[in-house]
Write a protein that holds these residues in place. Structure first.
Motif, PDB file in Angstrom:
ATOM      1  N   MET A  40      -4.491   5.456   6.331  1.00 28.44           N
ATOM      2  CA  MET A  40      -3.288   6.255   6.031  1.00 28.44           C
ATOM      3  C   MET A  40      -3.629   7.743   5.971  1.00 28.44           C
ATOM      4  SD  MET A  40      -0.908   4.063   3.418  1.00 28.44           S
ATOM      5  CE  MET A  40      -2.213   3.471   2.350  1.00 28.44           C
ATOM      6  N   THR A  74      -6.300   2.647   2.995  1.00 28.53           N
ATOM      7  CA  THR A  74      -6.143   3.992   2.436  1.00 28.53           C
ATOM      8  C   THR A  74      -6.779   5.027   3.358  1.00 28.53           C
ATOM      9  OG1 THR A  74      -6.094   3.129   0.185  1.00 28.53           O
ATOM     10  CG2 THR A  74      -6.648   5.459   0.436  1.00 28.53           C
ATOM     11  N   ASN A 108       6.100   3.639   3.073  1.00 26.54           N
ATOM     12  CA  ASN A 108       6.339   4.039   4.463  1.00 26.54           C
ATOM     13  C   ASN A 108       5.801   3.032   5.483  1.00 26.54           C
ATOM     14  OD1 ASN A 108       7.629   6.675   4.092  1.00 26.54           O
ATOM     15  ND2 ASN A 108       5.691   7.228   3.148  1.00 26.54           N
ATOM     16  N   TYR A 135       3.175   2.720  10.154  1.00 27.35           N
ATOM     17  CA  TYR A 135       3.145   3.705   9.085  1.00 27.35           C
ATOM     18  C   TYR A 135       3.886   4.928   9.576  1.00 27.35           C
ATOM     19  CZ  TYR A 135       1.401   6.897   5.513  1.00 27.35           C
ATOM     20  OH  TYR A 135       1.314   7.807   4.489  1.00 27.35           O
ATOM     21  N   GLN A 167       0.801  -1.226   0.000  1.00 21.36           N
ATOM     22  CA  GLN A 167       0.000   0.000   0.000  1.00 21.36           C
ATOM     23  C   GLN A 167       0.832   1.274   0.000  1.00 21.36           C
ATOM     24  OE1 GLN A 167      -3.419  -0.233  -0.484  1.00 21.36           O
ATOM     25  NE2 GLN A 167      -2.676  -2.320  -0.744  1.00 21.36           N
ATOM     26  N   ASP A 168       2.008   1.241   0.644  1.00 23.43           N
ATOM     27  CA  ASP A 168       2.811   2.458   0.763  1.00 23.43           C
ATOM     28  C   ASP A 168       4.227   2.076   1.174  1.00 23.43           C
ATOM     29  OD1 ASP A 168       3.922   4.938   2.281  1.00 23.43           O
ATOM     30  OD2 ASP A 168       2.110   5.717   1.328  1.00 23.43           O
TER      31      ASP A 168
END
Length: 116
Positions: free
Chosen positions: A110, A107, A32, A46, A29-30
């Protein structure tokens, strides 16, 4: 091999495959999002803050995704049970994962972390 990898290897099928698929979905997803072992559980952070984790529900013996700030997210698939802060999403390891729902929840989470 990392200590966190041992958590997955100790699980029996089909829970192992389900948890490993969830791990890949979360990490994708990311950039980070990091993966560590905390409290004996695979946790995902995160930007250094505890984000979510994976575990097996004691009563149902099914894998679940625990959302650390679940109280801040409304979604019909998230269950609070007796928790005050966290919510969980249970998965039947014999069925396909609801990829779109998982990604939408992550999402949303985040975005919440970016505001805080």
């Amino acid at each position: 091999m990392k200590e966190v990898d041992n958590f997955y290897l100790k699980q029996e099928e089909p829970n192992r495959s389900c948890l490993m698929a969830l791990r890949e979905i979360i990490l994708s997803q990311d950039k980070n999002i990091t993966h560590v072992l905390k409290y004996g559980m695979p946790f995902f952070c995160y930007k250094g803050k505890m984000f979510c984790y994976l575990w097996i529900h004691k009563k149902y013996q099914q894998p679940y995704l625990g959302i650390v700030e679940g109280k801040s997210i409304e979604h019909p698939d998230l269950i609070i049970e007796k928790r005050s802060r966290m919510k969980i999403m249970l998965f039947d390891p014999t069925k396909d994962l609801p990829l779109e729902t998982i990604e939408m929840i992550l999402t949303t989470l985040m975005k919440l972390y970016k505001v805080v």
